[in-house]
Design a protein around this motif. Structure first.
Motif: not given
Length: 310
Positions: A37-43, A209-215, A218-220
């Motif tokens: 899996v790709d766990l980095s998609v949320g980041s 807006s862009a929220d670097g912490n919450n955007a 857990w979408v992954e």
């Protein structure tokens, strides 16, 4: 109909589920080709939204400025996909570990880009991407359709789909048969990160807006669940893009319904956990054989008794 476009619960499910559908399409190819899996998609979602909003906030707000901001965000997303592909295909790190590196560090990078603050933008052109309407429907749905069409054409109308399935099923045999498995892995991770970047643009433009912490937080996990619900095997080798889209819609419908009936949002995570458990048990061959064996052992005495009476 309101202000020239449709609205309501179904439209909300389509609009808010657009980001998940796009990310899940990319995740489908990763799972099919790498058995990981790709766990980095949320980041990547957070980074893409942060870069786009930062460039727009510092620019003149023109259409050219928006195009440059969007292009830069997507280019960075592809570079991040190349990084994941390098770790998995060239270095040989397990996919879950390789992408976990970017999952952790990428969240920090997105916060560095935004300086730990929420970047707000008020640009009508950029807002149209995630919150605009076209032909009475959310514009985000058309973006999902384009991404799905590109993925479908590449995997079902060319040999690429066969290569992905062969690498996911038997990587060694595929390599001996002449399939460049490393190139295939590079492609699926690049495409997955590109999908995450597009989802980040949809999300940030929708809320301006862009929220670097919450955007993209857990979408992954939701993407993996959507892929599994859609019928794609976690063991690799086969995938269903249409089923993935349906799975993403099911998840978004579940989330929206829970919110609408007033159930605490925390319950959503519990429900999703049960869905994951049930789907994984259904896909488990050992579990299915165990159920079949128990059914036979229970039905055998009844059949024997009927034969004795006869």
């Amino acid at each position: 109909m309101r202000d020239g476009h449709l609205y309501g619960s179904l439209i909300d499910i389509l609009n808010f589920g657009a980001q998940l559908m796009i990310v899940s399409i990319g995740m489908t190819l990763v799972i099919a080709a790498t058995k990981g899996v790709d766990l980095s998609v949320g980041s990547v979602v957070a980074i893409a939204g942060a870069i786009a909003c930062l460039n727009i906030s510092k620019g003149d707000g023109s259409i050219a400025n928006v195009i440059v901001a969007v292009g830069t965000a997507l280019l960075v997303s592809i570079v991040l996909g190349v990084w994941n592909g390098f770790l998995v295909a060239s270095v040989g790190i397990q996919p879950i570990i390789a992408t976990l590196i970017l999952m952790v560090s990428g969240r920090g990078v997105s916060q560095l880009i935004t300086s730990g603050q929420i970047i707000t933008v008020s640009n009508p052109t950029y807002k149209f991407i995630g919150a605009g309407s076209l032909l009475t429907l959310p514009f985000s749905i058309f973006i999902v359709a384009i991404v799905f069409l590109i993925a479908f054409l590449l995997t079902r109308k060319t040999a690429l789909g066969l290569f992905i399935e062969s690498v996911g099923c038997k990587p060694t045999a595929s390599r001996l048969a002449g399939v460049k498995s490393k190139t295939v892995m590079f492609f699926v991770y690049m495409f997955c990160s590109l999908c995450a970047g597009v989802a980040g643009l949809l999300l940030s433009s929708n809320v301006s807006s862009a929220d670097g912490n919450n955007a993209g937080l857990w979408v992954e996990l939701d993407a993996i669940l959507a892929v599994v619900i859609g019928g794609t095997s976690l063991n690799g080798g086969r995938f269903y893009l249409g089923g993935t889209v349906v799975g993403a819609l099911i998840i978004q419908t579940l989330t929206t319904t829970i919110y609408m009936i007033g159930v605490p949002p925390e319950i959503t995570l519990v429900v999703k956990a049960f869905v994951v458990l049930i789907v994984c048990l259904i896909q488990s061959e050992a579990f299915r054989k165990s159920l079949a064996f128990r059914w036979k052992t229970r039905s055998y005495p009844a059949e024997k008794e009927v034969k004795q009476h006869a």
